[in-house]
Motif scaffolding. Structure first.
Motif, short mmCIF file in Angstrom:
data_model
loop_
_atom_site.label_atom_id
_atom_site.label_comp_id
_atom_site.label_asym_id
_atom_site.label_seq_id
_atom_site.Cartn_x
_atom_site.Cartn_y
_atom_site.Cartn_z
N PRO A 86 10.82 -9.49 -30.73
CA PRO A 86 12.03 -8.32 -30.97
C PRO A 86 12.36 -7.79 -29.48
O PRO A 86 11.54 -7.84 -28.41
N CYS B 257 13.74 -2.01 -30.00
CA CYS B 257 14.17 -2.23 -31.54
C CYS B 257 13.07 -1.41 -32.38
O CYS B 257 11.99 -1.40 -31.96
N GLN B 258 13.81 -1.09 -33.28
CA GLN B 258 13.06 0.05 -34.32
C GLN B 258 12.48 -0.69 -35.68
O GLN B 258 11.53 -0.35 -36.18
N TRP B 259 13.25 -1.51 -36.13
CA TRP B 259 13.14 -1.97 -37.50
C TRP B 259 12.85 -3.76 -37.57
O TRP B 259 13.57 -4.33 -36.87
N ILE B 260 11.63 -3.95 -37.96
CA ILE B 260 11.26 -5.19 -37.95
C ILE B 260 11.24 -5.77 -39.42
O ILE B 260 10.35 -5.27 -40.11
N ILE C 194 8.43 0.32 -32.02
CA ILE C 194 8.63 -0.26 -33.35
C ILE C 194 8.41 1.14 -34.30
O ILE C 194 7.32 1.50 -34.22
N ILE D 153 7.89 -1.74 -40.13
CA ILE D 153 7.76 -3.07 -40.23
C ILE D 153 7.63 -3.71 -41.72
O ILE D 153 6.98 -2.79 -42.34
#
Length: 904
Positions: free
Chosen positions: A504, A508-511, A543, A546
């Motif tokens: 990532p 980045c915030q959403w995985i 993050i 997840i």
């Protein structure tokens, strides 16, 4: 997405300032700074919200938007890092250092806000001349798009075309009629409107036929001129008139004429209101046809039944594809099979079919090339220089209100073609901080979803039993592609699958981890959850969410290294089965949403109390799953949704009166899987605001623990809308032979809250007479009687019962005689009967229930099916609209397991 980042920061600050904030021990020392920050950031949020329509000549707006987004993200990171460090500090020295670091962070954020506000002041000072819009929406307006109409010769849509022609030509009423066509961008609304407008029968019927395209940013004067061009000769004398004069000319030109006006691409109520006064009402059969992406606009403009354009079926897609690739030429036989595959992979959207067909029309037309295109449909569409299809869909996105943009982009997290539970989606939106913290958050989130559905950006897959709510939804592939690209370009989302190997990017915030099969080791090796690091630039430190989407797989919890994910809000590992609760999760004090899966039974550790911000806790399980919570679970006061297969919840601690008063789940909305012997007075009195409750246990749980159960306090849950009582009868070794069905102790109907709207019973074996009590409830709309819910051979409802019931399900019962009339179910709309092999007749009096629309019968007696047919015939003979009767007989579905789990 600057607005989404600022709104998230606002929500974080609001959470800290609430009187019962779980962070109160930390925020107490910084309340003054947090209040000042909230006020300043709120002013920026207001500016961004107003900027949806703001015009400015300031040349660096998009750059400033990016800086605002960056500032908001960094500010939230600093605040939440500081909070988490202060909360987990184990001694006074570390706690003091953490507080000092948090104070410095708040001061730095304040300075950053001041700089942003100075920039905004410059923008407001420069407002006025030669404006350029805030976002890229203006650059992708419909006027700048290439002409992508499917064609003047429409292929497919025969039913829709026929219906439109009938609406325009026929009808006994001569009053002015407004007929809406609704559908997503690129689905063919405009093309259909053009087809019917130019049809010979329409041209001959109407004295005047005129067309105007409205669009998002419309000008009433330009619309008037566009319509007048179809009616009169436009010269300078007319062209130079002001808006009011043009409106008067239009009305006089239409007076005493039968006219057909097409208003194409209407986006708002106001656009309709601005134009409707120009159309005279002469009751001579005139018609107005409008197209829109928004269902609410269509309903507002018309009382007529609207035409909602659906995606093309495979035959229509194939016919359109053929006509575009080869026109009047013969389709080469060797390409037919692969051609059908390509057409089907366009997912029924005419615009996509046309673009792909255009690529093939210019190709060498070899089978190998077509096969290559079939394998890479999306990449071919993406490589189109104007990215035509995506740009059309992007129009709808660009014009969304700011608070809906993040909600739409969130669909990019889910794998393509996912059918998404609305409950799950709503809870995730709340956990992410997309909603302002006031009122009913779940209802507000559902309204947001409905708004996206009305804008034709989200598709409804399933509705609830009563048809009132959306149960599951999905997005078209094209919309999903837009969500992916936009979320990735904004550095919101990183998708990891079998093909990607990158890690990532920073910030980045959403995985979203998507693979055919993964375990904890897979996650670790893919560097998405890995060894902690103190590096502030680590891609993992920021993050927020997840998701693991994969085939179910086992994991030993030692594979998970989570403690370094300080800012995590959402952790959804439901596709990975755990053997015990992962202790590493207890370090994630900012966690709001947690979803796991297991086949085991285990206890939740006392450290669960550390998850003070937890709102949703889900553990998916099997029949053998049993979870035991510690007493300290009651300290997680932010909890809103608790869903497990079956779980033990202890009474709250009662060391003091004050302690009892504080340990209340005032925010809880739903609890599912609560064991029956946990329904004590102490427990039920602490969940008074609950709206949905599911009590579930084995027959053993309802029998052995009889002395611990007291269901009388259920009646005091005045906010409860949905209640489920489930008794499982599956085999549990030596216990199965020791408990007879009659030994089950379940709550009597007299103990149910009388304001319930939905009731589901499974395995309860209540006498049918108890339903006479239930039938007197004034608000009951849905009643589901699942296998073994009731016992006895006869059901005789009392007169006046079930006054508002619109959905009734009877399944897996030995009921033989049902004595009822239309007075017993006056509002019934949908009746479902499954696996009732002894019931031979639905009362013929049901033919007099005028609200009845559908009877569904599955694996039932042939005599019962015949009786439904007689009801249908009786209604037809009375001249009313006959009920729709559907009968299914599938032997594979005859097995009655008694299991019934709500989707989540």
């Amino acid at each position: 997405m600057a607005y989404a980042s600022v709104a998230s920061l606002i929500r974080t600050l609001e959470l800290l300032l609430t009187s019962d904030s779980p962070m109160l021990p930390v925020t107490f020392y910084h309340r003054e700074e947090i209040v000042a920050l909230h006020k300043r950031v709120s002013s920026i949020e207001t500016f961004l919200k107003n900027s949806e329509k703001q015009i400015s000549d300031y040349g660096t707006m998009t750059d400033l938007e990016a800086r605002i987004k960056g500032f908001a993200n960094v500010a939230e990171d600093k605040i939440e890092f500081g909070l988490s460090e202060a909360m987990i500090a184990e001694d006074e020295i570390r706690r003091g250092k953490a507080h000092e670091k948090l104070r410095e962070g708040l001061q730095q954020v304040a300075k950053d806000i001041d700089r942003v506000q100075e920039e905004l002041k410059k923008i407001q000072d420069h407002k006025g001349s030669q404006a350029s819009t805030w976002s890229l929406a203006r650059d992708t307006s419909s006027e700048k798009l290439p002409n992508l109409e499917v064609s003047d010769n429409m292929v497919g849509r025969d039913k829709e075309k026929k219906r439109m022609l009938e609406e325009l030509r026929g009808g006994s009423s001569d009053e002015l009629k407004v007929i809406p066509i609704v559908g997503m961008g690129g689905i063919g609304k405009t093309t259909l409107a053009k087809q019917v407008l130019h049809h010979p029968s329409i041209q001959s019927r109407f004295d005047v036929c005129a067309w105007a395209t409205i669009s998002k940013e419309y000008n009433v004067r330009d619309i008037l001129l566009s319509l007048l061009q179809s009616i009169i000769k436009i010269d300078d004398n007319v062209y130079n008139r002001v808006e009011a004069e043009l409106a008067d000319i239009l009305q006089k030109s239409l007076k005493r004429k039968r006219y057909l006006i097409v208003m194409d691409d209407i986006w708002s109520y106001k656009a309709w209101d601005d134009m409707r006064r120009c159309f005279p009402i002469d009751n001579n059969g005139s018609r107005i046809l409008l197209t829109t992406r928004h269902t609410e606009v269509a309903i507002y403009a018309s009382s007529s039944v609207l035409l909602k354009m659906s995606l093309m079926n495979s035959d229509e897609s194939w016919n359109l594809f053929k006509s575009k690739v080869f026109a009047n030429e013969i389709f080469p036989p060797e390409l037919e099979t692969i051609g059908e595959q390509i057409a089907n992979r366009c997912q029924g959207l005419p615009l996509t079919i046309v673009v792909v067909a255009g690529l093939l029309r210019k190709s060498k037309r070899t089978k190998e090339e077509w096969e290559n295109i079939a394998e890479n449909i999306k990449s071919f569409v993406k490589k189109d220089p104007d990215e035509q299809c995506l740009r059309v869909v992007a129009l709808s996105y660009n014009y969304l209100p700011n608070d809906l943009k993040a909600c739409l982009l969130y669909f990019g997290i889910f794998p393509e073609d996912s059918e998404i539970s609305v409950k799950r989606l709503v809870r995730l939106w709340i956990a992410e901080g997309f909603l302002k913290l006031e009122g009913d958050l779940e209802e507000k989130a559902e309204n947001h979803l409905q708004d996206l559905v009305d804008r034709c950006l989200v598709l409804v897959s399933q509705k609830s039993a009563d048809g009132r709510k959306i149960k599951t939804c999905r997005v078209h592939d094209l919309v999903h592609e837009l969500c992916l690209r936009e979320a990735q370009s904004q550095n919101l989302l990183f998708v990891r699958n079998d093909k990607t190997k990158a890690i990532p990017p920073v910030g980045c915030q959403w995985i979203s981890i998507q693979s055919r099969r993964q375990t904890g080791d897979d996650i670790k090796h893919r560097c998405l959850i890995r060894t902690p690091t103190d590096d502030d630039n680590s891609p993992l430190r920021r993050i927020r969410s997840i998701f693991l989407f994969a085939a179910p797989s086992p994991s030993n919890n030692s594979n998970l290294e989570l403690s370094h994910l300080n800012l995590i809000r959402v952790l959804d590992l439901s596709s990975m089965y755990i053997s015990s609760f992962p202790l590493q999760i207890l370090c994630l004090i900012l966690l709001r949403y947690l979803s796991l899966s297991t086949h085991e039974h285990f206890g939740i550790p006392r450290g669960m109390r550390k998850l003070l911000n937890l709102q949703t806790f889900i553990i998916r399980g099997s029949v053998s799953t049993f979870i035991k919570f510690p007493e300290l679970i009651w300290e997680t006061k932010e909890l809103r949704h608790l869903k497990l297969r079956s779980f033990y919840l202890p009474d709250p601690p009662s060391s003091s009166i004050d302690g009892e008063r504080n340990l209340v789940w005032s925010n809880v909305q739903s609890v599912s899987g609560l064991l029956p012997y946990c329904c004590t007075k102490k427990v039920l009195s602490r969940i008074q605001n609950i709206k949905k409750l599911c009590i579930r246990g084995h027959v053993y749980d309802y029998s052995v623990h009889k002395e611990d159960m007291d269901f009388r306090d259920l009646v005091d849950l005045h906010q409860l809308e949905t209640l489920s009582i489930k008794v499982d009868h599956y085999h549990v070794g030596h216990w199965s032979s020791r408990f007879h069905k009659s030994a089950v102790y379940v709550p009597s109907a007299i103990h149910f809250p009388t304001k319930l709207k939905k009731l589901k019973l499974v395995g309860t074996r209540l006498p049918w007479e108890d339903l006479n009590i239930i039938g007197q409830w004034p608000n009951l709309e849905v009643l589901k009687l699942k296998p073994n819910a009731c016992r006895g051979l006869e059901w005789s409802p009392i007169e006046g019962g079930f006054p508002r019931l619109n959905f009734l399900l009877i399944e897996g019962t030995n009921l033989k005689c049902w004595k009822a009339t239309n007075d017993h179910f006056p509002a019934l709309e949908h009746l479902v009967i499954r696996h009732c092999f002894h019931l031979e007749e639905i009362p013929i009096e049901f033919a007099d229930i005028y609200s009845l629309q559908l009877i569904e019968l599955q694996n039932c007696n042939v005599k019962l099916v015949a009786s439904a047919g007689r009801i249908q015939e009786e209604q037809e003979s009375l001249g009313s609209k006959a009920v729709d009767v559907r009968s299914y007989n599938d032997p594979a579905e005859c097995e009655l397991s008694g299991s019934d789990s709500d989707s989540d």
